[in-house]
Enzyme design. Structure first.
Site: not given
Length: 345
Positions: A100, A149, A203, A273
């Site tokens: 991202h 995100r 993440e 991520h």
């Protein structure tokens, strides 16, 4: 070992699986284009000395449903004794990985982890630039984490794609969600790309570090301890995940849900991520635990793999909109791009 940074500009690839679906014909009228990746020169990247392995861990995470709706053609693994045979016969497919763009907490130098923080203006621009780099690479399915995100990055990137298909997030949280988000036009379905969200692609969960300023954290716990938490493979921060723990969930999800789509010939994009993608790359490139901790991924820079014969071939980073690079266009690819140009202009 020197740190490996995947952000070099090395060319754009335009490619497509054996075109089995009719959506290309809907877009391009009576023109038929059949393209494979044959003719590519294969150059592998990092050396492989040890396959991915991980011990079992338990996670205190609520699992969100990522099952498919009617937009997706379900694909599942065959019985174990036929998996290897299917791998050998599988069609060629593209796999795109995108970390991202910059988030608001990246900008503030805070540990983000699984806190759901949106992109900055720079992050939006990085996502759009990533979309330009992959605008000629076919995408049939998109997987993202459950965090905004990553989802923003995927959606913004697809606004730049030349086929102009619409990415649509699948909602399977409840029967009502499935019913209310149903698409009733077959033509609209053909012009859509299903987007599956999964917490397993989130993440790494940074535990008690989440929301702390990185410099303040180093002052509080000591620079060496924070470096150990961030860069070791199997040492988690307080009440958080190690990279090994993140890898277990991310790779398991990739093998169970995404790899079957590639085996079926679908082209897949994953927007996720740094740590979940490092984990997947560890599996794809058969990196050791030492190699993966030295691996750095730049925000908003897509990585391209070709999946062929059950093997993943890393091609690097598409560097659109220019055409120079290592992809060494074959005549088929050149013809594909020429037809694409003619039909979309």
């Amino acid at each position: 070992m020197a740190t490996s940074v995947f952000h070099q500009p090395i060319g754009t690839a335009q490619s497509h699986q054996h075109l089995q679906n009719s959506d290309f014909h809907h877009e391009f009228g009576h023109a038929s284009v059949k393209l494979t990746f044959k003719g590519f020169k294969v150059e592998t990247g990092l050396s492989s000395r040890e396959g991915f392995s991980s011990s079992r861990r338990k996670f205190g995470v609520v699992q969100a449903s990522a099952s498919h709706t009617s937009v997706v053609q379900p694909v599942s693994y065959p019985p174990n004794n036929s998996t290897d045979e299917l791998r050998k016969k599988s069609s060629e497919a593209a796999l795109i990985l995108i970390r991202h763009g910059e988030s608001l907490w990246n900008e503030k130098n805070l540990f983000t982890g699984c806190v759901d923080v949106p992109l900055t203006k720079k992050g939006v621009e990085e996502a759009i630039e990533a979309g330009k780099r992959i605008s000629n690479i076919p995408v049939d399915m998109i997987y993202t984490s459950a965090l905004i995100r990553a989802q923003m990055t995927a959606m913004l990137a697809m606004t730049q794609h030349r086929r102009k298909k619409v990415p649509i997030i699948l909602h399977n949280e409840s029967e009502q969600a499935r019913e209310w988000s149903k698409i009733f036009s077959e033509d609209t379905k053909k012009q859509s790309i299903p987007v599956v969200t999964a917490w397993q692609l989130n993440e790494r969960m940074y535990g008690e570090l989440q929301g702390l300023n990185k410099q303040e954290t180093a002052d509080r716990f000591g620079k060496e301890k924070v470096h150990e938490w961030r860069r070791s493979y199997d040492i988690p921060p307080p009440n958080g995940e190690s990279l090994e723990m993140c890898a277990e969930r991310a790779v398991a999800y990739f093998k169970d849900h995404i790899e079957p789509q590639l085996l079926s010939g679908k082209n897949v994009m994953i927007a996720a991520h740094g740590n979940s993608l490092r984990s997947i790359i560890m599996y794809l490139d058969k990196l050791t635990s030492q190699e993966v901790i030295n691996l750095e991924l730049s925000t908003g820079i897509p990585m391209l793999y070709i999946f062929k014969g059950g093997k993943f071939i890393r091609r690097g980073s598409p560097a659109g909109p220019t055409e120079a690079g290592v992809y060494a266009y074959t005549r088929r690819l050149a013809l594909y791009r020429q037809k694409l140009d003619e039909m979309l202009h």
